[in-house]
Design a protein around this motif. Structure first.
Motif, PDB file in Angstrom:
ATOM      1  N   LEU A 273      23.644  25.984   0.018  1.00 19.08           N
ATOM      2  CA  LEU A 273      24.779  26.029  -0.919  1.00 19.08           C
ATOM      3  C   LEU A 273      25.395  27.422  -0.954  1.00 19.08           C
ATOM      4  O   LEU A 273      26.620  27.580  -0.949  1.00 19.08           O
ATOM      5  CB  LEU A 273      24.314  25.629  -2.338  1.00 19.08           C
ATOM      6  CG  LEU A 273      23.677  24.239  -2.495  1.00 19.08           C
ATOM      7  CD1 LEU A 273      23.316  23.986  -3.961  1.00 19.08           C
ATOM      8  CD2 LEU A 273      24.616  23.146  -1.983  1.00 19.08           C
ATOM      9  N   THR A 274      24.548  28.447  -0.956  1.00 14.69           N
ATOM     10  CA  THR A 274      25.043  29.828  -1.049  1.00 14.69           C
ATOM     11  C   THR A 274      25.827  30.233   0.194  1.00 14.69           C
ATOM     12  O   THR A 274      26.860  30.891   0.097  1.00 14.69           O
ATOM     13  CB  THR A 274      23.853  30.805  -1.219  1.00 14.69           C
ATOM     14  OG1 THR A 274      23.008  30.294  -2.233  1.00 14.69           O
ATOM     15  CG2 THR A 274      24.327  32.186  -1.615  1.00 14.69           C
ATOM     16  N   VAL A 275      25.325  29.801   1.359  1.00 11.58           N
ATOM     17  CA  VAL A 275      26.025  30.144   2.600  1.00 11.58           C
ATOM     18  C   VAL A 275      27.413  29.490   2.612  1.00 11.58           C
ATOM     19  O   VAL A 275      28.412  30.132   2.949  1.00 11.58           O
ATOM     20  CB  VAL A 275      25.197  29.714   3.835  1.00 11.58           C
ATOM     21  CG1 VAL A 275      26.058  29.642   5.085  1.00 11.58           C
ATOM     22  CG2 VAL A 275      24.051  30.678   4.058  1.00 11.58           C
ATOM     23  N   ILE A 276      27.467  28.215   2.220  1.00  8.06           N
ATOM     24  CA  ILE A 276      28.781  27.548   2.211  1.00  8.06           C
ATOM     25  C   ILE A 276      29.719  28.257   1.222  1.00  8.06           C
ATOM     26  O   ILE A 276      30.889  28.486   1.505  1.00  8.06           O
ATOM     27  CB  ILE A 276      28.650  26.045   1.850  1.00  8.06           C
ATOM     28  CG1 ILE A 276      27.773  25.322   2.881  1.00  8.06           C
ATOM     29  CG2 ILE A 276      30.025  25.383   1.797  1.00  8.06           C
ATOM     30  CD1 ILE A 276      27.547  23.842   2.594  1.00  8.06           C
ATOM     31  N   LYS A 277      29.154  28.659   0.093  1.00  7.88           N
ATOM     32  CA  LYS A 277      29.989  29.303  -0.937  1.00  7.88           C
ATOM     33  C   LYS A 277      30.450  30.690  -0.482  1.00  7.88           C
ATOM     34  O   LYS A 277      31.643  30.990  -0.513  1.00  7.88           O
ATOM     35  CB  LYS A 277      29.172  29.410  -2.234  1.00  7.88           C
ATOM     36  CG  LYS A 277      29.844  30.173  -3.348  1.00  7.88           C
ATOM     37  CD  LYS A 277      29.014  30.042  -4.632  1.00  7.88           C
ATOM     38  CE  LYS A 277      29.323  31.149  -5.616  1.00  7.88           C
ATOM     39  NZ  LYS A 277      28.643  32.405  -5.330  1.00  7.88           N
ATOM     40  N   ASP A 278      29.521  31.515  -0.035  1.00  6.03           N
ATOM     41  CA  ASP A 278      29.857  32.924   0.218  1.00  6.03           C
ATOM     42  C   ASP A 278      30.451  33.176   1.597  1.00  6.03           C
ATOM     43  O   ASP A 278      31.305  34.022   1.760  1.00  6.03           O
ATOM     44  CB  ASP A 278      28.607  33.797   0.051  1.00  6.03           C
ATOM     45  CG  ASP A 278      28.147  33.825  -1.399  1.00  6.03           C
ATOM     46  OD1 ASP A 278      28.957  33.446  -2.275  1.00  6.03           O
ATOM     47  OD2 ASP A 278      26.992  34.197  -1.652  1.00  6.03           O
ATOM     48  N   TYR A 279      29.972  32.441   2.599  1.00  4.71           N
ATOM     49  CA  TYR A 279      30.454  32.696   3.962  1.00  4.71           C
ATOM     50  C   TYR A 279      31.662  31.836   4.308  1.00  4.71           C
ATOM     51  O   TYR A 279      32.450  32.191   5.164  1.00  4.71           O
ATOM     52  CB  TYR A 279      29.344  32.417   4.996  1.00  4.71           C
ATOM     53  CG  TYR A 279      28.331  33.516   5.137  1.00  4.71           C
ATOM     54  CD1 TYR A 279      27.731  34.099   4.029  1.00  4.71           C
ATOM     55  CD2 TYR A 279      27.970  33.984   6.401  1.00  4.71           C
ATOM     56  CE1 TYR A 279      26.794  35.099   4.158  1.00  4.71           C
ATOM     57  CE2 TYR A 279      27.028  34.991   6.545  1.00  4.71           C
ATOM     58  CZ  TYR A 279      26.444  35.537   5.424  1.00  4.71           C
ATOM     59  OH  TYR A 279      25.524  36.529   5.560  1.00  4.71           O
ATOM     60  N   TYR A 280      31.748  30.670   3.719  1.00  5.21           N
ATOM     61  CA  TYR A 280      32.814  29.746   4.112  1.00  5.21           C
ATOM     62  C   TYR A 280      33.695  29.355   2.921  1.00  5.21           C
ATOM     63  O   TYR A 280      34.309  28.300   2.934  1.00  5.21           O
ATOM     64  CB  TYR A 280      32.211  28.507   4.791  1.00  5.21           C
ATOM     65  CG  TYR A 280      31.466  28.872   6.069  1.00  5.21           C
ATOM     66  CD1 TYR A 280      32.162  29.152   7.238  1.00  5.21           C
ATOM     67  CD2 TYR A 280      30.081  29.001   6.078  1.00  5.21           C
ATOM     68  CE1 TYR A 280      31.494  29.533   8.388  1.00  5.21           C
ATOM     69  CE2 TYR A 280      29.398  29.384   7.219  1.00  5.21           C
ATOM     70  CZ  TYR A 280      30.113  29.647   8.375  1.00  5.21           C
ATOM     71  OH  TYR A 280      29.450  30.027   9.513  1.00  5.21           O
TER      72      TYR A 280
END
Ligand SMILES: Nc1ncnc2c1ncn2[C@@H]1O[C@H](COP(=O)(O)OP(=O)(O)OP(=O)(O)O)[C@@H](O)[C@H]1O
Ligand SMILES: [Mg+2]
Length: 337
Positions: A273-280
């Protein structure tokens, strides 16, 4: 932002890959009464087993599909028991040559059950051997090559194939069509998990308070294997603290140690969830790009993590890729990632 990519997929891996394997055997349901939930699956199996026993013939082939840890292997064991037959277990990807599978098939006795785990990962050349075995209880073996090649036919005892897969969509059509029943396992409701935890607490000889059981059920990701794993950790925790009965405070502390949050998500779930939020920028992001950033195998993300995140509405699948929902954003804020 720095992202720690270490995974915690050990929680979900198939039993063979897990160090909890032996303990898992101990907590497996011993009979259909102990097999909680999955009513549709059980209703179908019940009729098929009874009919096979009345006809004194092999039960029809069954395909069991669903995410890891929901009871496919356990059910196969119960089926073989109820048929009074021997269960032969093989793992799809481990069969490398046609001859290996032919040897397994020709060793079967009438009405034996052959359980092929991860059947979607079987080599296609090996899989082809199964077609005639499933349909006509016969093996068509080609001997030699070129003009001198001959086909030899070997009889196989009438048997039941139970295929298990976490990805039924990856099965080839000829194989899928040869299964008379396709039964899908859904995630379990909290009440069902509560019952499983209750039964297993007796097997482990621990006393559980109601609030502790509910808390565990809520955080088990709809998955009995995870419920069992949490139960054992909570038992350890209470034992070390010298408590004879387990309350929700022990559960909360154990879940904290296991890095499982109030929604049952673990580190890897939150990382996705964090990667989708912060990176994408909350998505959409293609699965390949997401897996590359997570340094995680695509099948692990798709088979192990995503089904629950999708089911709970944390992740949304759109034609342009994965997005996270408002629920996921609120959850990340609430746990202050
Ligand atoms: N319906 C159920 N009732 C009680 N316990 C269950 C049930 N389903 C699963 N379990 C428990 O969960 C554990 C894991 O189940 P099992 O190994 O059958 O899952 P699986 O679907 O075969 O997983 P995988 O896809 O990883 O092979 C079992 O050891 C058993 O204790
Ligand atoms: Mg299994």
């Amino acid at each position: 932002m720095e992202i720690d990519i270490e995974t915690s997929s050990d929680r979900f891996l198939s039993p063979e890959g897990s160090r909890d394997y032996k303990h898992e055997e101990r907590l497996r349901p011993n009979n259909f009464d102990e097999f909680i939930g999955q009513k549709r699956v059980i209703d179908n199996i019940d009729v098929m087993v009874k009919s096979s026993n009345m006809r004194e013939q092999a039960m029809d082939h069954v395909l069991l599909s669903g995410p890891p840890g929901l009871g496919k292997t356990s059910l196969a064991m119960l089926i073989a028991n109820s048929l009074n037959s021997e269960l032969h277990v093989v793992s799809g990807p481990a069969i490398e040559k046609k001859g290996d599978l032919a040897a397994v098939l020709t060793n079967l006795q009438p009405r034996d059950v052959l359980f092929i785990d991860e059947i979607h990962r079987m080599h296609i050349s090996v899989e082809e051997i199964l077609y005639s075995a499933m349909e006509d209880f016969r093996l068509d073996i080609v001997i030699g090559q070129g003009p001198s090649a001959r086909t030899m036919q070997i009889e196989v005892a009438p048997f039941t194939l139970i295929g298990a897969t976490t990805r039924s969509g990856l099965l080839s059509n000829p194989l899928r069509d040869r299964f008379m029943a396709h039964l899908h396992f859904d995630f379990y409701h909290a009440e069902e998990l509560g019952k499983i935890i209750q039964n297993n607490s007796k097997k482990l000889d621990v006393e559980l308070k109601d609030d502790a059981r509910l808390e565990m059920a809520k955080c088990s990701r709809g998955t009995p294997r995870i419920a069992n794993r949490i139960l054992r950790r909570v038992r350890d925790f209470a034992l070390v603290e010298g408590k004879s009965s387990i309350g929700s405070e022990h559960v909360k502390k154990s879940l904290d140690l296991m890095d499982i949050d109030s929604s049952g998500l673990d580190r890897m779930d939150r990382k996705i969830l964090t990667v989708i939020k912060d990176y994408y920028n909350c998505g959409p992001v293609g699965i390949e790009a997401l897996c590359a950033t997570l340094a995680e195998d695509r099948s692990t993300i798709e088979d192990v993590y995503e089904p629950f995140l999708l089911k709970e509405g944390f992740v949304l699948r759109t034609p342009r890729g994965r997005e996270i929902s408002q629920k996921a954003k609120d959850h990340l804020v609430s746990i202050e990632i």
